[in-house]
Motif scaffolding. Sequence first.
Motif, PDB file in Angstrom:
ATOM      1  N   VAL A  65       0.876  -1.180   0.000  1.00 34.90           N
ATOM      2  CA  VAL A  65       0.000   0.000   0.000  1.00 34.90           C
ATOM      3  C   VAL A  65       0.907   1.221   0.000  1.00 34.90           C
ATOM      4  O   VAL A  65       1.856   1.286   0.783  1.00 34.90           O
ATOM      5  N   ARG A  66       0.645   2.135  -0.915  1.00 32.74           N
ATOM      6  CA  ARG A  66       1.376   3.411  -0.926  1.00 32.74           C
ATOM      7  C   ARG A  66       0.381   4.500  -0.571  1.00 32.74           C
ATOM      8  O   ARG A  66      -0.746   4.496  -1.075  1.00 32.74           O
ATOM      9  N   GLY A  67       0.800   5.433   0.270  1.00 32.32           N
ATOM     10  CA  GLY A  67      -0.104   6.521   0.626  1.00 32.32           C
ATOM     11  C   GLY A  67       0.605   7.862   0.578  1.00 32.32           C
ATOM     12  O   GLY A  67       1.842   7.927   0.566  1.00 32.32           O
ATOM     13  N   GLN A  68      -0.185   8.919   0.546  1.00 32.87           N
ATOM     14  CA  GLN A  68       0.378  10.281   0.573  1.00 32.87           C
ATOM     15  C   GLN A  68      -0.562  11.141   1.425  1.00 32.87           C
ATOM     16  O   GLN A  68      -1.783  11.096   1.231  1.00 32.87           O
ATOM     17  N   TYR A  69       0.002  11.908   2.364  1.00 31.00           N
ATOM     18  CA  TYR A  69      -0.889  12.633   3.276  1.00 31.00           C
ATOM     19  C   TYR A  69      -1.485  13.884   2.667  1.00 31.00           C
ATOM     20  O   TYR A  69      -0.877  14.542   1.834  1.00 31.00           O
ATOM     21  N   ARG A  70      -2.704  14.132   3.102  1.00 33.77           N
ATOM     22  CA  ARG A  70      -3.423  15.356   2.770  1.00 33.77           C
ATOM     23  C   ARG A  70      -3.513  16.193   4.046  1.00 33.77           C
ATOM     24  O   ARG A  70      -3.218  15.691   5.128  1.00 33.77           O
ATOM     25  N   ALA A  71      -3.974  17.431   3.900  1.00 35.66           N
ATOM     26  CA  ALA A  71      -4.093  18.304   5.076  1.00 35.66           C
ATOM     27  C   ALA A  71      -4.932  17.632   6.152  1.00 35.66           C
ATOM     28  O   ALA A  71      -5.849  16.862   5.848  1.00 35.66           O
ATOM     29  N   GLY A  72      -4.600  17.911   7.393  1.00 37.79           N
ATOM     30  CA  GLY A  72      -5.353  17.314   8.500  1.00 37.79           C
ATOM     31  C   GLY A  72      -4.874  17.947   9.797  1.00 37.79           C
ATOM     32  O   GLY A  72      -4.385  19.095   9.790  1.00 37.79           O
ATOM     33  N   ALA A  73      -4.961  17.217  10.882  1.00 36.49           N
ATOM     34  CA  ALA A  73      -4.508  17.744  12.175  1.00 36.49           C
ATOM     35  C   ALA A  73      -3.687  16.684  12.882  1.00 36.49           C
ATOM     36  O   ALA A  73      -4.057  15.510  12.912  1.00 36.49           O
ATOM     37  N   PRO A  84      -1.289   5.925  -8.670  1.00 32.74           N
ATOM     38  CA  PRO A  84      -0.881   6.985  -7.732  1.00 32.74           C
ATOM     39  C   PRO A  84      -1.040   6.520  -6.288  1.00 32.74           C
ATOM     40  O   PRO A  84      -1.808   5.578  -6.015  1.00 32.74           O
ATOM     41  N   PRO A  85      -0.332   7.154  -5.352  1.00 32.59           N
ATOM     42  CA  PRO A  85      -0.498   6.750  -3.940  1.00 32.59           C
ATOM     43  C   PRO A  85      -1.908   7.082  -3.452  1.00 32.59           C
ATOM     44  O   PRO A  85      -2.529   8.024  -3.926  1.00 32.59           O
ATOM     45  N   LYS A  86      -2.379   6.305  -2.481  1.00 33.06           N
ATOM     46  CA  LYS A  86      -3.712   6.554  -1.906  1.00 33.06           C
ATOM     47  C   LYS A  86      -3.610   7.721  -0.934  1.00 33.06           C
ATOM     48  O   LYS A  86      -2.719   7.735  -0.068  1.00 33.06           O
ATOM     49  N   PRO A  87      -4.518   8.681  -1.048  1.00 35.31           N
ATOM     50  CA  PRO A  87      -4.459   9.798  -0.098  1.00 35.31           C
ATOM     51  C   PRO A  87      -4.890   9.357   1.310  1.00 35.31           C
ATOM     52  O   PRO A  87      -5.701   8.451   1.448  1.00 35.31           O
ATOM     53  N   TYR A  88      -4.310   9.959   2.320  1.00 36.46           N
ATOM     54  CA  TYR A  88      -4.803   9.766   3.694  1.00 36.46           C
ATOM     55  C   TYR A  88      -4.736  11.100   4.421  1.00 36.46           C
ATOM     56  O   TYR A  88      -3.906  11.955   4.098  1.00 36.46           O
ATOM     57  N   ILE A  89      -5.618  11.251   5.382  1.00 39.48           N
ATOM     58  CA  ILE A  89      -5.685  12.513   6.117  1.00 39.48           C
ATOM     59  C   ILE A  89      -4.574  12.525   7.166  1.00 39.48           C
ATOM     60  O   ILE A  89      -4.420  11.545   7.910  1.00 39.48           O
ATOM     61  N   ALA A  90      -3.822  13.615   7.225  1.00 37.97           N
ATOM     62  CA  ALA A  90      -2.769  13.734   8.247  1.00 37.97           C
ATOM     63  C   ALA A  90      -3.392  13.536   9.622  1.00 37.97           C
ATOM     64  O   ALA A  90      -4.481  14.050   9.896  1.00 37.97           O
ATOM     65  N   GLY A  91      -2.703  12.773  10.468  1.00 35.43           N
ATOM     66  CA  GLY A  91      -3.231  12.542  11.820  1.00 35.43           C
ATOM     67  C   GLY A  91      -4.014  11.243  11.930  1.00 35.43           C
ATOM     68  O   GLY A  91      -4.553  10.933  12.988  1.00 35.43           O
ATOM     69  N   THR A  92      -4.065  10.459  10.861  1.00 32.86           N
ATOM     70  CA  THR A  92      -4.725   9.147  10.923  1.00 32.86           C
ATOM     71  C   THR A  92      -3.644   8.068  10.853  1.00 32.86           C
ATOM     72  O   THR A  92      -2.453   8.375  10.863  1.00 32.86           O
ATOM     73  N   TRP A  93      -4.069   6.811  10.713  1.00 35.44           N
ATOM     74  CA  TRP A  93      -3.100   5.717  10.605  1.00 35.44           C
ATOM     75  C   TRP A  93      -2.803   5.355   9.154  1.00 35.44           C
ATOM     76  O   TRP A  93      -2.414   4.233   8.861  1.00 35.44           O
ATOM     77  N   GLY A  94      -3.013   6.283   8.240  1.00 38.24           N
ATOM     78  CA  GLY A  94      -2.683   6.003   6.839  1.00 38.24           C
ATOM     79  C   GLY A  94      -3.917   5.577   6.069  1.00 38.24           C
ATOM     80  O   GLY A  94      -5.038   5.586   6.600  1.00 38.24           O
ATOM     81  N   PRO A  95      -3.757   5.183   4.809  1.00 40.77           N
ATOM     82  CA  PRO A  95      -4.906   4.828   3.982  1.00 40.77           C
ATOM     83  C   PRO A  95      -5.649   3.607   4.534  1.00 40.77           C
ATOM     84  O   PRO A  95      -5.021   2.709   5.104  1.00 40.77           O
TER      85      PRO A  95
END
Length: 469
Positions: free
Chosen positions: A264-272, A440-451
């Motif tokens: 699994v590849r992920g890339q962070y999006r804005a978050g907290a 493309p990498p799966k987006p994940y919200i910053a502050g979570t455990w990834g995609p």
Amino acid sequence: MRKLLPSLFQRDRGEQLPPEDRIIGVSRQAMSDDRYVAIAEEGMRRHMKPDEFDPAVWDRFSGRLHHAAIDATGESGWPELAETLGAAPDRVRMFYLATAPDLFGPICERLQAAGLVTEQSRVVLEKPIGHDLYSARCINERVGAVFSEHQIFRIDHYVGKETVQNLMALRFANALFQPLWNSTSIDHVQITVAETIGVESRGGYYDHSGALRDMVQNHLLQLLCLVAMEPPLHLDKDSVRDEKLKVLRALKPIGRDEVPACTVRGQYRAGAVDGAAVRGYLEESGIAADSDTETFVALKVELQNWRWTGVPFYLRTGKRLQQKASEIVIQFKPVPYSIFPPTSGELAANRLVLRLQPDEAVRLHLMAKEPGPGGMRLREVPLNLSFAETFKHPVSDAYVRLLGDVVRGDPTLFMRRDEVEAAWVWTESILEAWQTRGEPPKPYIAGTWGPSTAIAMIERDGRTWHEDV
Ligand code: BG6
């Protein structure tokens, strides 16, 4: 300022640096020693805890600091450096290259041309050693033409961490685990290195690297090696590294067809993160607006050897995750048959958790009877070895240990050339498979455990990521 100078400072504080030792900071920019000392002081105070920065030691330590301006690929500065160092063939010289890897070869050649390489010289190379197998081999060739292998220290600071060292003690100084450490008793292993930081000021480097090259090819594979290796004959440089190499060679390649189920590849999006809003990866400085570099990786890894066949190793690492936590979890198999009635509660299989950071600890999760007259009620409880409580002195930074090993000339905890190359051979199989699939990498919200696909990956096998991370 953050790792190297504070580690040397700690050695000085422990009276472990001879009075004549000098530390020469080298950069392209010309500056006086006084200016360098002022920059070092500001940076070190920022990164060290107030009680670590002892002013009395600083007086002595700052006297050791000098600066030299050098053009790594050009002529300027080298004669002056040679003059500053003087002819001292018997003194240990450590050349620490915290530079881009494509400068390792040229710098070593310049050091040689300036007459600075003696039998007592050592060179330290920071990871990444190259960008792929080919570039790693080229670097190893060029550096190896100047320094002998015993003088080359390829540093992976994870191996120097106290709790990682403790893995060796746990495995090989206790008879308890030895008969259980195989596919008969172990269901699977999890290795998590989670960070809350983003790419910080390293966007230029990171965007060309990504989590697989930055963390998995080195740190996570090293952890995997220490969990999976056979007992070395002795604790010496070649015995330990020979065993790690065998593990790297046993890694089952992950090809194009395995990618969907095993990566699994992920890339962070804005978050907290920790209550503060943070921006997404694509908004960070130095990152291409359409970058598809991964900031998170989860992998299901298999080893093709006698001990581990059938035991998956689940690896995950990422930036901007929910917590900073590095852990190795050894999940044992359940008891073969339960003698307890359903009213006793569910039997959880035993789990050994090595908490690498923060709150360094070793926890063995066992089933126990809850006290009380109400019959056999079972509950999972941890046997907890907290390093802070047991050893009462703070865990020192990995670099304190590793820089000492360089000076002593002990490369046991450093990567040998064949190890680095074997790690690249396997890593490249994944990089190539990703490239041919072009997803493309799966987006994940910053502050979570990834995609969420990383959770799905392990759950498909009827398992879950260890939850007290
Ligand atoms: C470095 C990586 O090697 O390790 C960084 O390049 C990462 O991206 C760092 O942040 C993590 O190290 P530690 O010791 O803070 O877990």
